[in-house]
Design a protein around this motif. Structure first.
Motif, PDB file in Angstrom:
ATOM      1  N   TRP A 141       0.644  -1.111   0.102  1.00  0.00           N
ATOM      2  CA  TRP A 141      -0.136  -0.029   0.162  1.00  0.00           C
ATOM      3  C   TRP A 141       0.952   1.068   0.054  1.00  0.00           C
ATOM      4  CZ3 TRP A 141       0.532   3.226   4.164  1.00  0.00           C
ATOM      5  CH2 TRP A 141       1.390   2.769   5.067  1.00  0.00           C
ATOM      6  N   ARG A 142       0.192   2.271  -0.367  1.00  0.00           N
ATOM      7  CA  ARG A 142       0.817   3.694  -0.230  1.00  0.00           C
ATOM      8  C   ARG A 142      -0.154   4.459   0.325  1.00  0.00           C
ATOM      9  NH1 ARG A 142       4.386   0.727  -1.263  1.00  0.00           N
ATOM     10  NH2 ARG A 142       6.068   0.929  -2.974  1.00  0.00           N
ATOM     11  N   ALA A 143       0.316   5.802   1.038  1.00  0.00           N
ATOM     12  CA  ALA A 143      -0.550   6.630   1.451  1.00  0.00           C
ATOM     13  C   ALA A 143       0.065   8.133   1.504  1.00  0.00           C
ATOM     14  CB  ALA A 143      -1.051   6.437   2.774  1.00  0.00           C
ATOM     15  N   ALA A 144      -0.689   9.142   1.370  1.00  0.00           N
ATOM     16  CA  ALA A 144      -0.071  10.372   1.256  1.00  0.00           C
ATOM     17  C   ALA A 144      -1.053  11.305   2.137  1.00  0.00           C
ATOM     18  CB  ALA A 144      -0.059  10.987  -0.174  1.00  0.00           C
ATOM     19  N   VAL A 145      -0.209  12.217   2.740  1.00  0.00           N
ATOM     20  CA  VAL A 145      -0.902  13.585   3.274  1.00  0.00           C
ATOM     21  C   VAL A 145      -0.602  14.680   2.693  1.00  0.00           C
ATOM     22  CG1 VAL A 145      -1.231  14.537   5.689  1.00  0.00           C
ATOM     23  CG2 VAL A 145      -0.800  12.205   5.547  1.00  0.00           C
ATOM     24  N   CYS A 146      -1.283  15.728   2.731  1.00  0.00           N
ATOM     25  CA  CYS A 146      -0.982  17.030   2.143  1.00  0.00           C
ATOM     26  C   CYS A 146      -1.439  17.899   3.199  1.00  0.00           C
ATOM     27  CB  CYS A 146      -1.658  17.141   0.863  1.00  0.00           C
ATOM     28  SG  CYS A 146      -1.529  18.939   0.279  1.00  0.00           S
ATOM     29  N   ALA A 147      -0.868  18.774   3.893  1.00  0.00           N
ATOM     30  CA  ALA A 147      -1.130  19.902   4.908  1.00  0.00           C
ATOM     31  C   ALA A 147      -0.422  21.160   4.879  1.00  0.00           C
ATOM     32  CB  ALA A 147      -1.177  18.984   6.332  1.00  0.00           C
ATOM     33  N   LEU A 148      -0.738  21.906   5.782  1.00  0.00           N
ATOM     34  CA  LEU A 148      -0.030  23.223   6.015  1.00  0.00           C
ATOM     35  C   LEU A 148       1.068  23.023   7.037  1.00  0.00           C
ATOM     36  CD1 LEU A 148      -2.929  25.844   6.410  1.00  0.00           C
ATOM     37  CD2 LEU A 148      -1.264  25.857   4.650  1.00  0.00           C
ATOM     38  N   GLU A 149       1.144  22.216   7.815  1.00  0.00           N
ATOM     39  CA  GLU A 149       2.143  21.753   8.573  1.00  0.00           C
ATOM     40  C   GLU A 149       2.673  20.524   8.416  1.00  0.00           C
ATOM     41  OE1 GLU A 149       1.188  22.467  12.709  1.00  0.00           O
ATOM     42  OE2 GLU A 149       0.383  24.303  12.302  1.00  0.00           O
ATOM     43  N   GLU A 150       4.136  20.330   8.715  1.00  0.00           N
ATOM     44  CA  GLU A 150       4.699  19.122   8.553  1.00  0.00           C
ATOM     45  C   GLU A 150       3.846  17.715   9.184  1.00  0.00           C
ATOM     46  OE1 GLU A 150       9.192  17.001   8.499  1.00  0.00           O
ATOM     47  OE2 GLU A 150       8.744  18.963   9.102  1.00  0.00           O
TER      48      GLU A 150
END
Length: 163
Positions: A141-150
């Motif tokens: 599996w692969r997952a990603a997060v996109c956010a304003l903070e790390e």
């Protein structure tokens, strides 16, 4: 989500959820509490933040053969060609694109090849356009997060079975 809001924010029950114009869910009574959800097969990913956040998780599989050419930019296609496992790398790119779309709340309203994301490997963090991106994964599996903070280096894992 109910487990997360209880453990992270101390809420005894899941607040009312509604959707924004393009479908992004939110808590109308708690504008300072942001979340995002994704699932693939038996896997689910939930992010909680004090600012908008987008996540995606996908099981690695063989996608339709022509899909990369339809959804990837020229630079992304070149990067894919250099990867030892084409479908794992494509899955990673797809999760990054989905996480960015879900962060903005716009969904896939733009052609996917125009959705710019950094080219990362699992475990890496990158920035693009003032946004942090982090990717996670293993062989399946692969997952990603996109956010304003790390985003965190490691997610907090919970095993929750639906009834």
């Amino acid at each position: 989500l109910a487990l997360g809001v209880r453990e992270v924010w101390g809420l005894s029950s899941l607040p009312e959820i509604t959707r924004r114009e393009h479908g992004k869910p939110y808590f109308p009574g708690y504008e300072g509490l942001h979340f995002n959800l994704s699932h693939s097969g038996e896997l689910a990913l939930c992010a909680l933040d004090s600012a908008p956040v987008g996540v995606d998780i996908q099981i690695v599989k063989e996608w339709r053969p022509g899909l990369p050419e339809r959804v990837c930019s020229g630079a992304e296609l070149a990067w894919l060609e250099g990867q030892p496992d084409h479908w794992s790398a494509f899955t990673l790119l797809w999760t990054l694109k989905e996480a960015r779309c879900k962060y903005t709340g716009a969904g896939l309203t733009l052609p996917p090849r125009t959705i710019a994301v950094p080219l990362l490997e699992p475990g890496e963090t990158g920035m693009l356009d003032g946004l942090y991106f982090r990717v996670y994964g293993d062989a399946d599996w692969r997952a990603a997060v996109c956010a304003l903070e790390e985003p965190p280096e490691e997610p907090t894992w919970s095993s929750v079975r639906s009834s």
